[in-house]
Design a protein around this motif. Structure first.
Motif, mmCIF file in Angstrom:
data_model
loop_
_atom_site.group_PDB
_atom_site.id
_atom_site.type_symbol
_atom_site.label_atom_id
_atom_site.label_comp_id
_atom_site.label_asym_id
_atom_site.label_seq_id
_atom_site.Cartn_x
_atom_site.Cartn_y
_atom_site.Cartn_z
ATOM 1 N N VAL A 117 0.833 -1.196 0.000
ATOM 2 C CA VAL A 117 0.000 0.000 0.000
ATOM 3 C C VAL A 117 0.870 1.249 0.000
ATOM 4 N N VAL A 118 1.949 1.213 0.799
ATOM 5 C CA VAL A 118 2.848 2.378 0.840
ATOM 6 C C VAL A 118 3.470 2.636 -0.527
ATOM 7 N N ALA A 119 3.893 1.543 -1.203
ATOM 8 C CA ALA A 119 4.519 1.704 -2.533
ATOM 9 C C ALA A 119 3.543 2.305 -3.538
ATOM 10 N N ASP A 120 2.306 1.777 -3.543
ATOM 11 C CA ASP A 120 1.308 2.311 -4.479
ATOM 12 C C ASP A 120 1.001 3.767 -4.171
ATOM 13 N N LEU A 121 0.845 4.062 -2.890
ATOM 14 C CA LEU A 121 0.531 5.427 -2.504
ATOM 15 C C LEU A 121 1.680 6.379 -2.841
ATOM 16 N N PHE A 122 2.914 5.924 -2.592
ATOM 17 C CA PHE A 122 4.075 6.777 -2.885
ATOM 18 C C PHE A 122 4.217 7.041 -4.384
ATOM 19 N N ASN A 123 4.006 5.986 -5.197
ATOM 20 C CA ASN A 123 4.115 6.161 -6.661
ATOM 21 C C ASN A 123 3.072 7.145 -7.176
ATOM 22 N N LEU A 124 1.843 7.006 -6.677
ATOM 23 C CA LEU A 124 0.783 7.908 -7.124
ATOM 24 C C LEU A 124 1.065 9.343 -6.689
ATOM 25 N N GLN A 125 1.588 9.507 -5.478
ATOM 26 C CA GLN A 125 1.889 10.857 -5.005
ATOM 27 C C GLN A 125 3.055 11.469 -5.789
ATOM 28 N N GLN A 126 4.083 10.662 -6.100
ATOM 29 C CA GLN A 126 5.209 11.157 -6.891
ATOM 30 C C GLN A 126 4.768 11.558 -8.302
ATOM 31 N N ASN A 127 3.899 10.728 -8.891
ATOM 32 C CA ASN A 127 3.391 11.091 -10.233
ATOM 33 C C ASN A 127 2.648 12.417 -10.183
ATOM 34 N N ALA A 128 1.861 12.623 -9.159
ATOM 35 C CA ALA A 128 1.129 13.884 -9.025
ATOM 36 C C ALA A 128 2.090 15.051 -8.812
ATOM 37 N N THR A 129 3.129 14.835 -7.981
ATOM 38 C CA THR A 129 4.111 15.907 -7.722
ATOM 39 C C THR A 129 4.852 16.283 -9.009
ATOM 40 N N ILE A 130 5.305 15.264 -9.744
ATOM 41 C CA ILE A 130 6.039 15.526 -10.997
ATOM 42 C C ILE A 130 5.145 16.237 -11.997
ATOM 43 N N ALA A 131 3.896 15.782 -12.110
ATOM 44 C CA ALA A 131 2.967 16.423 -13.041
ATOM 45 C C ALA A 131 2.713 17.875 -12.649
ATOM 46 N N ARG A 132 2.635 18.118 -11.316
ATOM 47 C CA ARG A 132 2.397 19.480 -10.843
ATOM 48 C C ARG A 132 3.599 20.375 -11.155
ATOM 49 N N GLU A 133 4.816 19.896 -10.919
ATOM 50 C CA GLU A 133 6.006 20.696 -11.206
ATOM 51 C C GLU A 133 6.145 20.988 -12.693
ATOM 52 N N GLN A 134 5.884 19.963 -13.499
ATOM 53 C CA GLN A 134 5.972 20.171 -14.946
ATOM 54 C C GLN A 134 4.941 21.192 -15.408
ATOM 55 N N TYR A 135 3.782 21.096 -14.906
ATOM 56 C CA TYR A 135 2.713 22.030 -15.284
ATOM 57 C C TYR A 135 3.078 23.457 -14.853
ATOM 58 N N GLN A 136 3.571 23.590 -13.622
ATOM 59 C CA GLN A 136 3.943 24.926 -13.144
ATOM 60 C C GLN A 136 5.093 25.520 -13.961
ATOM 61 N N ARG A 137 6.064 24.656 -14.327
ATOM 62 C CA ARG A 137 7.204 25.148 -15.121
ATOM 63 C C ARG A 137 6.745 25.610 -16.512
ATOM 64 N N LEU A 138 5.913 24.834 -17.171
ATOM 65 C CA LEU A 138 5.415 25.214 -18.502
ATOM 66 C C LEU A 138 4.540 26.454 -18.431
ATOM 67 N N LEU A 139 3.703 26.511 -17.390
ATOM 68 C CA LEU A 139 2.825 27.658 -17.255
ATOM 69 C C LEU A 139 3.628 28.930 -17.034
ATOM 70 N N SER A 140 4.711 28.831 -16.247
ATOM 71 C CA SER A 140 5.558 30.002 -16.013
ATOM 72 C C SER A 140 6.253 30.435 -17.309
ATOM 73 N N ARG A 141 6.710 29.465 -18.109
ATOM 74 C CA ARG A 141 7.384 29.810 -19.365
ATOM 75 C C ARG A 141 6.425 30.448 -20.360
#
Length: 730
Positions: A373-397
Motif C-alpha cells: 500500500v505504501v509503494a502504491d501510494l508513494f508512486n501515485l503521489q510522486q506522479n502527481a508531484t512531478i505532473a504538478r512541477e511540470q505544469y507549473q514550469r510550462l505555465l511560467s514559461r
C-alpha cells in the motif's frame, strides 16, 4: 644598346615623333567622355547607418546575453547584411513606399516599346499577330511590374558592412537628393520593423507550442491527482484499520465532512442557477435563505400583479415597468453577491478538502501500513508531484513568453539617419576624367609604339639612329615628285649645288669615313688582296629608292675623280638601263648565264666622266642566286677591283629574295636605303639582321633615310612580291 635595355632618350624621341598620333588618341577618348559627363543625369546617394546589437537583448532580463564569441557575432552581422539585401526586404520597401507607381523606380517602358510608340507602331504587332491567328500580346501583369520594380530598387541600393565593426551602411541612389534620403530612411525603418515582427512571431509561435504542452501537462496533473484521490477513497477504510495512528481517523472524518459540504454547496449553486434562469426568484431566495433577496422577489411579484391590470401604453404601465426593471436589476446584483459568497465558501471547502487529503497522505506514509500500500501510494503521489512541477514550469514559461512578445525590440538601431546629399555621387567627373586621361595616355603611347615599331614607317634620322643594327649616316632630302624619280641622278650633273647633290656628297663622306674605320678592323693579308672598293646599295623592300640612290652615289664618286663602276646586280628586275635610257642587247645576266654565248661584258659610259655602268640586261628566266653565287661572278668582281676605285652594286631588296645576302659577302661596305614613313622598324631590323649575318668582319652596315617619292613598295605586296618571282604582270 641591348634590346632588353630601356633607353629613356629613345622613348622620349618616339613620343615626340608620334605626338600627333598621341594627340589624336586623346581627342578620340576624351571627347566622348566629356560629352557623356555633359549629358549624363547626376545621381545622388544618401546613406543611413545602423548598428547591430549582435549579442541580442531581453528587456525582461537585461543581464541575459546570447553567445558572445567573436566568430558567432561576426557571422550574425554578416547575416543581417544578407537579410538587408534579400528580395523579401526590398519587396517590403516597395510595398510600404508604393514604389510600383514611383516615376523613377516603378516599371517603365523598354527602349523597343518607346520606339514603337514614337513611330506609331505600338498596335501594329498586335494586328499582325491577329492576322496570323495568334493572340495579341498581353500587358505585363502585376507580378511582373513588382519584379521590375524590385530589380530597379536593388540596383539603386548598396548595403555593406563597415569593416569589422557592427555598423552597416545602407545607401540609396536617386536622381533627387531628397528622394534618396527618404528612401534610405524608409529602407532601414522597414528592415527594423520586419525584424521586430519576425522576432515577435517567433516568440508567439514558441508560446503557442508551449501552451499546447501546458494543456497536456494540466490534463496529466488532473489525472494524477484523480488517481491518487481515487486510490485513497477506495482504500480509506482498510488503510484506517491497518494504521495505528488515531489521526488518520480524525483526518478521514474531516475529509468526509469537507466532501459532504462541498457536494451540498455545489448542489446549492446548481439549484439557484436553475431557478434564476426560470426567474423563480422566490425559490432562489428560499434556497439561499437570503432575506434581502426574498424581499426583492416579493416586490417583483407585486409589480407583476399590478402591471397585469394596467392598460398597455398608459403612464402607470410605463412607471410600473420602470420600477420592475429596477427591481430586477437589484435582484441580479443581490443574487450575484449571494452566489459569490457561496462560491467563496466552496473554494474554502475545496482548500480544506485538499489540505485534508494531503494530511491524510502524509499520515498514511508515516503509519505502519503494508509495504504494498505504501509503494502504491508513494508512486501515485510522486506522479502527481512531478505532473504538478511540470505544469507549473510550462505555465511560467508561457507567461514569460507572452510578456516578452509584448515588449520585443529590434536588435538593430539607426545611429545616423540619411540626409539629402549636397553633391552628386555619379558620374564622378574627377574619376572619369582621370581614368580617361590615363586611358588616353596608355592608348596613345601604345599606338605610338605600335606605329613606331610595327605599323608606321621610319620618319626621322634620330629614329633610324636608335636602331642599333646599322649606322645611320644621313638623310636624302625630298627633291622631286614620284613621276620625276628617274631624274634624281641627273641632279648630280645638272644641279651640283642642290640640296640633293649635297646630301649625296655627305653620304659619300660618311661611306669613306666608315671604310677607313673598317680597314683598321681587317687583317693586313685581306687588305693587300683587294684594291677597288665594293659598295653594296640595298634596301629591305622594293620601292625605297635604292636604284636612284645608287646612280646618284656613283656619279658623285665619279665627279670626285674616282674611277667608278656601277653594276646592276638586281637580276630579278633590272632597272638601271631604264633610268639611264639604255636598252642593252645583252647584259650581266647574259654574261653569267652558262647557256648563252655572250662571254664578255658590254660596259656603257655615263655622261659623267670616270663612270662606267653595266646593265643587267633582260630579266633572267633562271634562279638568279645561282648566277650571283657563281665562280664567274666572283672572278668578275676580282677583275674589276683591279681596274676601278669604286664598284657600286645595285642589289635586289633583301626581304623578298636571297640575292642580296650573296652580294653582301663580297662587299666592303653595305648601304641600306630606307624609305621615309614607309619602311617599318621591324622590316628594317629583319633586313639589316640578315645582311649583318653574312658580311665579312670589319665591313660596316650603314643606313640612309630617303625622303624622296618613289613607287610604293605596297604595289609588290598584292602578289607577295610577285615582281620578284617571275610574274610579268607584277
Amino acid at each position: 644598346m641591348d634590346s632588353s635595355d630601356i633607353d629613356l632618350k629613345e622613348i622620349i624621341g618616339i613620343l615626340r615623333r608620334q605626338v600627333r598620333l598621341i594627340g589624336l588618341s586623346f581627342i578620340v577618348i576624351l571627347v566622348p567622355v566629356i560629352i557623356y559627363l555633359a549629358l549624363a543625369t547626376p545621381m545622388y546617394r544618401a546613406t543611413a547607418l545602423i548598428s547591430i546589437d549582435a549579442g541580442g537583448s531581453n528587456l525582461l532580463d537585461p543581464r541575459e546575453t546570447q553567445n558572445s564569441q567573436s566568430a558567432i557575432l561576426n557571422s550574425r552581422v554578416d547575416g543581417e547584411v544578407e537579410v538587408l539585401r534579400a528580395d523579401s526586404t526590398i519587396l517590403a520597401v516597395v510595398e510600404k513606399g508604393e514604389l510600383v507607381r514611383d516615376p523613377e523606380f516603378g516599371a517603365r517602358l523598354g527602349l523597343r516599346e518607346r520606339i514603337a510608340i514614337a513611330l506609331g507602331l505600338d498596335g501594329a504587332a498586335d494586328r499582325l499577330r491577329r492576322a496570323v491567328g495568334l493572340r495579341p500580346s498581353e500587358p505585363r501583369s502585376g507580378e511582373a511590374l513588382v519584379k521590375s520594380t524590385i530589380s530597379q530598387v536593388r540596383s539603386a541600393v548598396e548595403v555593406r558592412r563597415r569593416g569589422l565593426t557592427y555598423l552597416i551602411s545602407v545607401g540609396v541612389t536617386s536622381a533627387d537628393p531628397q528622394r534618396a534620403a527618404e528612401l534610405a530612411n524608409l529602407y532601414v525603418d522597414t528592415y527594423i520593423e520586419r525584424q521586430v515582427v519576425s522576432k515577435t512571431e517567433t516568440i508567439n509561435d514558441a508560446r503557442d507550442v508551449l501552451q499546447r504542452q501546458t494543456e497536456n501537462a494540466r490534463q496529466n496533473l488532473t489525472r494524477a491527482e484523480e488517481d491518487l484521490n481515487t486510490f485513497i477513497d477506495d482504500n480509506l477504510a482498510r488503510l484506517e484499520a491497518e494504521s495505528d495512528d488515531p489521526s488518520v481517523g480524525r483526518i478521514r472524518r474531516e475529509l468526509e465532512s469537507a466532501q459532504a459540504s462541498r457536494s451540498t454547496n455545489v448542489a446549492l449553486l446548481q439549484a439557484t442557477e436553475d431557478a434564476a434562469e426560470r426567474s423563480d426568484w422566490i425559490t432562489v431566495a428560499a434556497t439561499l435563505e437570503d432575506s434581502a433577496l426574498d424581499q426583492l422577489a416579493r416586490e417583483r411579484e407585486q409589480l407583476l400583479d399590478r402591471l397585469s391590470g394596467e392598460t398597455a401604453g398608459s403612464q402607470a404601465e410605463i412607471d410600473l415597468r420602470s420600477a420592475l426593471a429596477s427591481v430586477e436589476q437589484n435582484l441580479n446584483e443581490t443574487f450575484a453577491e449571494a452566489q459569490g459568497s457561496v462560491e467563496s465558501r466552496l473554494d474554502t471547502i475545496s482548500q480544506n478538502e485538499q489540505a485534508a487529503r494531503e494530511q491524510l497522505r502524509d499520515a498514511l506514509l508515516r503509519t505502519d501500513v503494508s509495504s504494498e500500500v505504501v509503494a502504491d501510494l508513494f508512486n501515485l503521489q510522486q506522479n502527481a508531484t512531478i505532473a504538478r512541477e511540470q505544469y507549473q514550469r510550462l505555465l511560467s514559461r508561457v507567461q514569460d513568453l507572452s510578456a516578452l512578445a509584448n515588449v520585443q525590440v529590434s536588435d538593430a538601431r539607426v545611429v545616423s539617419e540619411a540626409l539629402p546629399p549636397t553633391s552628386a555621387a555619379s558620374p564622378n567627373k574627377r574619376l572619369f576624367i582621370s581614368a580617361a586621361l590615363v586611358l588616353a595616355i596608355g592608348v596613345g603611347v601604345g599606338i605610338a609604339l605600335l606605329n613606331e615599331y610595327y605599323i608606321g614607317g621610319i620618319t626621322s634620322l634620330a629614329q633610324l639612329k636608335n636602331l642599333s643594327v646599322a649606322r645611320a649616316i644621313g638623310t636624302i632630302p625630298d627633291s622631286v615628285s614620284e613621276g620625276d624619280a628617274q631624274l634624281l641622278g641627273n641632279q648630280i650633273i645638272d644641279a651640283p649645288l642642290s640640296q640633293y647633290s649635297e646630301s649625296m656628297r655627305k653620304l659619300r663622306l660618311a661611306i669613306d669615313t666608315n671604310l677607313a674605320q673598317g680597314r683598321a678592323e681587317r687583317t693586313q693579308e685581306s687588305e693587300g688582296k683587294q684594291r677597288g672598293i665594293v659598295i653594296l646599295v640595298a634596301s629591305a623592300l622594293p620601292g625605297e629608292g635604292k636604284t636612284t640612290s645608287a646612280i646618284a652615289l656613283a656619279r658623285t664618286y665619279a665627279a670626285s675623280g674616282k674611277r667608278t663602276l656601277l653594276i646592276d646586280a638586281d637580276l630579278r628586275r633590272p632597272s638601271i638601263g631604264n633610268y639611264l635610257n639604255v636598252t642593252p642587247e645583252y647584259g650581266l645576266i647574259d654574261y653569267l648565264d652558262p647557256d648563252t654565248s655572250h662571254k664578255q661584258l658590254k660596259p656603257y659610259v655615263d655622261t659623267v666622266e670616270n663612270l662606267i655602268f653595266v646593265p643587267a640586261g633582260h630579266r633572267s628566266t633562271k634562279p638568279t642566286d645561282q648566277l650571283i653565287n657563281s665562280d664567274l661572278f666572283l672572278k668578275m668582281i676580282a677583275t674589276v677591283r683591279e681596274e676601278f676605285d669604286i664598284i657600286i652594286l645595285d642589289s635586289p631588296p633583301v626581304l623578298p629574295v636571297v640575292d642580296s645576302r650573296y652580294l653582301a659577302q663580297i662587299a666592303d661596305i653595305v648601304v641600306m636605303i630606307v624609305r621615309f614613313a614607309n619602311t617599318t622598324q621591324t622590316e628594317f631590323r629583319d633586313a639589316a639582321t640578315q645582311l649583318s649575318e653574312v658580311i665579312q668582319p670589319g665591313v660596316r652596315l650603314l643606313a640612309a633615310l630617303n625622303r624622296n617619292a618613289s613607287p610604293s613598295r605596297r604595289s609588290y605586296y598584292g602578289s607577295g612580291y610577285a615582281g620578284y618571282y617571275g610574274d610579268e604582270k607584277a
